[in-house]
Design a protein around this motif. Structure first.
Motif, PDB file in Angstrom:
ATOM      1  N   ALA A   1      -6.005   0.962   4.019  1.00  0.00           N
ATOM      2  CA  ALA A   1      -4.591   1.321   4.190  1.00  0.00           C
ATOM      3  C   ALA A   1      -4.509   2.552   5.091  1.00  0.00           C
ATOM      4  O   ALA A   1      -5.482   2.905   5.763  1.00  0.00           O
ATOM      5  CB  ALA A   1      -3.883   1.535   2.858  1.00  0.00           C
ATOM      6  N   ASP A   2      -3.383   3.251   5.116  1.00  0.00           N
ATOM      7  CA  ASP A   2      -3.247   4.447   5.949  1.00  0.00           C
ATOM      8  C   ASP A   2      -3.912   5.622   5.242  1.00  0.00           C
ATOM      9  O   ASP A   2      -3.645   5.892   4.068  1.00  0.00           O
ATOM     10  CB  ASP A   2      -1.761   4.768   6.193  1.00  0.00           C
ATOM     11  CG  ASP A   2      -1.122   3.826   7.200  1.00  0.00           C
ATOM     12  OD1 ASP A   2      -1.752   2.807   7.534  1.00  0.00           O
ATOM     13  OD2 ASP A   2      -0.001   4.117   7.646  1.00  0.00           O
ATOM     14  N   THR A   3      -4.745   6.319   5.951  1.00  0.00           N
ATOM     15  CA  THR A   3      -5.512   7.406   5.335  1.00  0.00           C
ATOM     16  C   THR A   3      -6.094   8.338   6.391  1.00  0.00           C
ATOM     17  O   THR A   3      -6.290   7.930   7.538  1.00  0.00           O
ATOM     18  CB  THR A   3      -6.673   6.844   4.486  1.00  0.00           C
ATOM     19  OG1 THR A   3      -7.388   7.920   3.869  1.00  0.00           O
ATOM     20  CG2 THR A   3      -7.652   6.026   5.334  1.00  0.00           C
TER      21      THR A   3
ATOM     22  N   TYR B   1      -5.325   9.815   1.309  1.00  0.00           N
ATOM     23  CA  TYR B   1      -4.647  11.028   1.770  1.00  0.00           C
ATOM     24  C   TYR B   1      -3.672  10.625   2.870  1.00  0.00           C
ATOM     25  O   TYR B   1      -4.084  10.276   3.983  1.00  0.00           O
ATOM     26  CB  TYR B   1      -5.680  12.042   2.285  1.00  0.00           C
ATOM     27  CG  TYR B   1      -5.073  13.344   2.741  1.00  0.00           C
ATOM     28  CD1 TYR B   1      -4.633  14.294   1.821  1.00  0.00           C
ATOM     29  CD2 TYR B   1      -4.938  13.625   4.099  1.00  0.00           C
ATOM     30  CE1 TYR B   1      -4.064  15.485   2.250  1.00  0.00           C
ATOM     31  CE2 TYR B   1      -4.372  14.818   4.529  1.00  0.00           C
ATOM     32  CZ  TYR B   1      -3.934  15.741   3.595  1.00  0.00           C
ATOM     33  OH  TYR B   1      -3.374  16.929   4.022  1.00  0.00           O
ATOM     34  N   HIS B   2      -2.361  10.619   2.530  1.00  0.00           N
ATOM     35  CA  HIS B   2      -1.334  10.189   3.488  1.00  0.00           C
ATOM     36  C   HIS B   2      -0.035  10.913   3.143  1.00  0.00           C
ATOM     37  O   HIS B   2       0.070  11.543   2.094  1.00  0.00           O
ATOM     38  CB  HIS B   2      -1.191   8.665   3.413  1.00  0.00           C
ATOM     39  CG  HIS B   2      -0.506   8.057   4.607  1.00  0.00           C
ATOM     40  ND1 HIS B   2      -0.741   8.456   5.899  1.00  0.00           N
ATOM     41  CD2 HIS B   2       0.403   7.039   4.697  1.00  0.00           C
ATOM     42  CE1 HIS B   2      -0.001   7.730   6.720  1.00  0.00           C
ATOM     43  NE2 HIS B   2       0.713   6.864   6.031  1.00  0.00           N
ATOM     44  N   HIS B   3       0.989  10.786   3.985  1.00  0.00           N
ATOM     45  CA  HIS B   3       2.245  11.523   3.787  1.00  0.00           C
ATOM     46  C   HIS B   3       2.928  11.167   2.462  1.00  0.00           C
ATOM     47  O   HIS B   3       3.507  12.011   1.791  1.00  0.00           O
ATOM     48  CB  HIS B   3       3.232  11.209   4.919  1.00  0.00           C
ATOM     49  CG  HIS B   3       2.676  11.412   6.286  1.00  0.00           C
ATOM     50  ND1 HIS B   3       2.635  12.633   6.911  1.00  0.00           N
ATOM     51  CD2 HIS B   3       2.113  10.527   7.147  1.00  0.00           C
ATOM     52  CE1 HIS B   3       2.087  12.494   8.115  1.00  0.00           C
ATOM     53  NE2 HIS B   3       1.769  11.236   8.273  1.00  0.00           N
TER      54      HIS B   3
ATOM     55  N   THR C   1       0.819  -1.222   0.000  1.00  0.00           N
ATOM     56  CA  THR C   1       0.000   0.000   0.000  1.00  0.00           C
ATOM     57  C   THR C   1       0.849   1.267   0.000  1.00  0.00           C
ATOM     58  O   THR C   1       0.468   2.260  -0.592  1.00  0.00           O
ATOM     59  CB  THR C   1      -0.955   0.044   1.212  1.00  0.00           C
ATOM     60  OG1 THR C   1      -0.189   0.128   2.426  1.00  0.00           O
ATOM     61  CG2 THR C   1      -1.860  -1.181   1.242  1.00  0.00           C
ATOM     62  N   HIS C   2       2.004   1.238   0.699  1.00  0.00           N
ATOM     63  CA  HIS C   2       2.898   2.394   0.697  1.00  0.00           C
ATOM     64  C   HIS C   2       4.227   2.048   1.337  1.00  0.00           C
ATOM     65  O   HIS C   2       4.418   0.936   1.824  1.00  0.00           O
ATOM     66  CB  HIS C   2       2.253   3.619   1.355  1.00  0.00           C
ATOM     67  CG  HIS C   2       1.986   3.513   2.832  1.00  0.00           C
ATOM     68  ND1 HIS C   2       1.129   2.576   3.380  1.00  0.00           N
ATOM     69  CD2 HIS C   2       2.449   4.239   3.888  1.00  0.00           C
ATOM     70  CE1 HIS C   2       1.074   2.750   4.694  1.00  0.00           C
ATOM     71  NE2 HIS C   2       1.872   3.743   5.031  1.00  0.00           N
ATOM     72  N   LEU C   3       5.162   3.008   1.326  1.00  0.00           N
ATOM     73  CA  LEU C   3       6.550   2.713   1.679  1.00  0.00           C
ATOM     74  C   LEU C   3       6.939   3.015   3.129  1.00  0.00           C
ATOM     75  O   LEU C   3       8.108   2.859   3.476  1.00  0.00           O
ATOM     76  CB  LEU C   3       7.507   3.475   0.747  1.00  0.00           C
ATOM     77  CG  LEU C   3       7.482   3.054  -0.716  1.00  0.00           C
ATOM     78  CD1 LEU C   3       8.577   3.786  -1.492  1.00  0.00           C
ATOM     79  CD2 LEU C   3       7.661   1.548  -0.863  1.00  0.00           C
ATOM     80  N   HIS C   4       6.006   3.429   3.984  1.00  0.00           N
ATOM     81  CA  HIS C   4       6.393   3.592   5.390  1.00  0.00           C
ATOM     82  C   HIS C   4       6.888   2.260   5.933  1.00  0.00           C
ATOM     83  O   HIS C   4       6.367   1.194   5.587  1.00  0.00           O
ATOM     84  CB  HIS C   4       5.200   4.090   6.219  1.00  0.00           C
ATOM     85  CG  HIS C   4       5.006   5.573   6.137  1.00  0.00           C
ATOM     86  ND1 HIS C   4       3.766   6.157   6.233  1.00  0.00           N
ATOM     87  CD2 HIS C   4       5.894   6.585   5.968  1.00  0.00           C
ATOM     88  CE1 HIS C   4       3.893   7.477   6.140  1.00  0.00           C
ATOM     89  NE2 HIS C   4       5.181   7.763   5.970  1.00  0.00           N
ATOM     90  N   ALA C   5       7.894   2.332   6.817  1.00  0.00           N
ATOM     91  CA  ALA C   5       8.570   1.114   7.275  1.00  0.00           C
ATOM     92  C   ALA C   5       7.628   0.135   7.970  1.00  0.00           C
ATOM     93  O   ALA C   5       7.816  -1.076   7.858  1.00  0.00           O
ATOM     94  CB  ALA C   5       9.718   1.488   8.216  1.00  0.00           C
ATOM     95  N   ASP C   6       6.614   0.643   8.667  1.00  0.00           N
ATOM     96  CA  ASP C   6       5.719  -0.302   9.353  1.00  0.00           C
ATOM     97  C   ASP C   6       4.848  -1.078   8.356  1.00  0.00           C
ATOM     98  O   ASP C   6       4.101  -1.971   8.751  1.00  0.00           O
ATOM     99  CB  ASP C   6       4.859   0.403  10.425  1.00  0.00           C
ATOM    100  CG  ASP C   6       4.019   1.535   9.897  1.00  0.00           C
ATOM    101  OD1 ASP C   6       4.464   2.237   8.974  1.00  0.00           O
ATOM    102  OD2 ASP C   6       2.902   1.743  10.415  1.00  0.00           O
ATOM    103  N   HIS C   7       4.965  -0.764   7.064  1.00  0.00           N
ATOM    104  CA  HIS C   7       4.246  -1.512   6.031  1.00  0.00           C
ATOM    105  C   HIS C   7       5.181  -2.198   5.035  1.00  0.00           C
ATOM    106  O   HIS C   7       4.757  -3.096   4.319  1.00  0.00           O
ATOM    107  CB  HIS C   7       3.286  -0.581   5.272  1.00  0.00           C
ATOM    108  CG  HIS C   7       2.217  -0.020   6.142  1.00  0.00           C
ATOM    109  ND1 HIS C   7       0.918  -0.497   6.142  1.00  0.00           N
ATOM    110  CD2 HIS C   7       2.251   0.958   7.091  1.00  0.00           C
ATOM    111  CE1 HIS C   7       0.205   0.168   7.045  1.00  0.00           C
ATOM    112  NE2 HIS C   7       0.991   1.065   7.626  1.00  0.00           N
ATOM    113  N   ALA C   8       6.426  -1.736   4.969  1.00  0.00           N
ATOM    114  CA  ALA C   8       7.311  -2.216   3.891  1.00  0.00           C
ATOM    115  C   ALA C   8       8.662  -2.740   4.371  1.00  0.00           C
ATOM    116  O   ALA C   8       9.449  -3.221   3.555  1.00  0.00           O
ATOM    117  CB  ALA C   8       7.538  -1.078   2.889  1.00  0.00           C
TER     118      ALA C   8
END
Ligand SMILES: [Zn+2]
Length: 248
Positions: free
Chosen positions: A177-179, A156-158, A66-73
């Motif tokens: 996902a994160d939003t 809508y996320h960083h 879903t995205h590249l933040h470390a807690d997901h990737a």
């Protein structure tokens, strides 16, 4: 034919109680990981023991990122290397081009671009394509991977992030996902049979906003990515339990 999932983690990036949010979605014997935090194999092993469902990386046919933040990737390097050395196949990665754009140069290359393949020899240069197979997700049309048909929508996320709708076995699982709280996203996810929605502080989705949604929307919603201090027993929306198996 069925669609099921096990949350391998339900926590946020700061959690001392739970693993980071991650799902193992299963249909027709294939497992699609939704996000891939570290330590992914330990997370799978513990979820396997608690759910009674055999679950290890040999059953993972792809990762939907879903995205590249470390807690997901943060588990992608380890899982990529495991695929390369042990399974001897490329790891299939489903991600929107905007999500994947900086995945190699801005995230994985530092630990994966040089590899000593034979002792005594200098490291040889490696590239994204040596470890991974990228299947681009789209906000325009659904993308098929095995039994899974996957749709994406920007949130809508960083950093560039996509929500997902995953169809298989005649059912549909939605994942925010994160939003931030987004009524348009909730309507889009609402077409799914079951919706997993994040909740947290800051630019994330406030629990109060979700708790104020109509009852039939809340009844088909489950919570993930909640902070350690979240009162799961008082929640009017069912919070997911790490390591439990759910049928969509
Ligand atoms: Zn994030």
């Amino acid at each position: 034919m069925s669609l099921s999932f096990i949350p391998l983690g339900v926590g946020d990036a700061f959690s001392a109680l739970s693993y980071s949010s991650c799902l193992a979605v299963e249909a027709e014997g294939q497992v699609l990981l939704v996000d891939c935090p570290h330590p992914i194999r330990k997370m799978m092993r513990e979820a396997s023991l608690s759910s009674g469902e055999p679950l290890d990386v040999d059953r993972v046919s792809a990762v939907a990122l879903t995205h590249l933040h470390a807690d997901h990737a943060s588990g992608l390097e380890g899982l990529g290397y495991f695929s390369f050395f042990v399974l001897r196949r490329k790891l299939e990665l489903l991600a929107h081009p905007a999500v994947a754009e900086r995945l190699w140069a801005g995230h994985l290359a530092a630990g994966m671009e040089c590899l000593i393949e034979k002792r005594g020899e200098p490291p040889s240069p490696k590239h994204f394509e040596d470890y991974f197979e990228h299947l681009p997700l789209s906000t325009e049309s659904a993308v098929r991977h095995g039994p899974f048909l996957v749709e994406a929508r920007m949130t809508y996320h960083h950093v560039p992030t996509t929500a997902l709708r995953i169809h298989a076995g005649g059912r549909c699982l939605g994942y925010s996902a994160d939003t931030a709280f987004d009524e348009g996203l909730i309507a889009w996810l609402g077409k799914a049979d079951l919706v997993i929605h994040e909740t947290n502080h800051g630019v994330h989705t406030p629990y109060e906003k979700l708790a104020a949604l109509p009852e039939d929307t809340r009844a088909r919603m489950r919570l993930i990515h909640y902070p350690d201090e979240f009162d799961t027993r008082a929640s009017v929306i069912e919070p997911l339990v790490q390591g439990r198996r759910y049928t969509v």
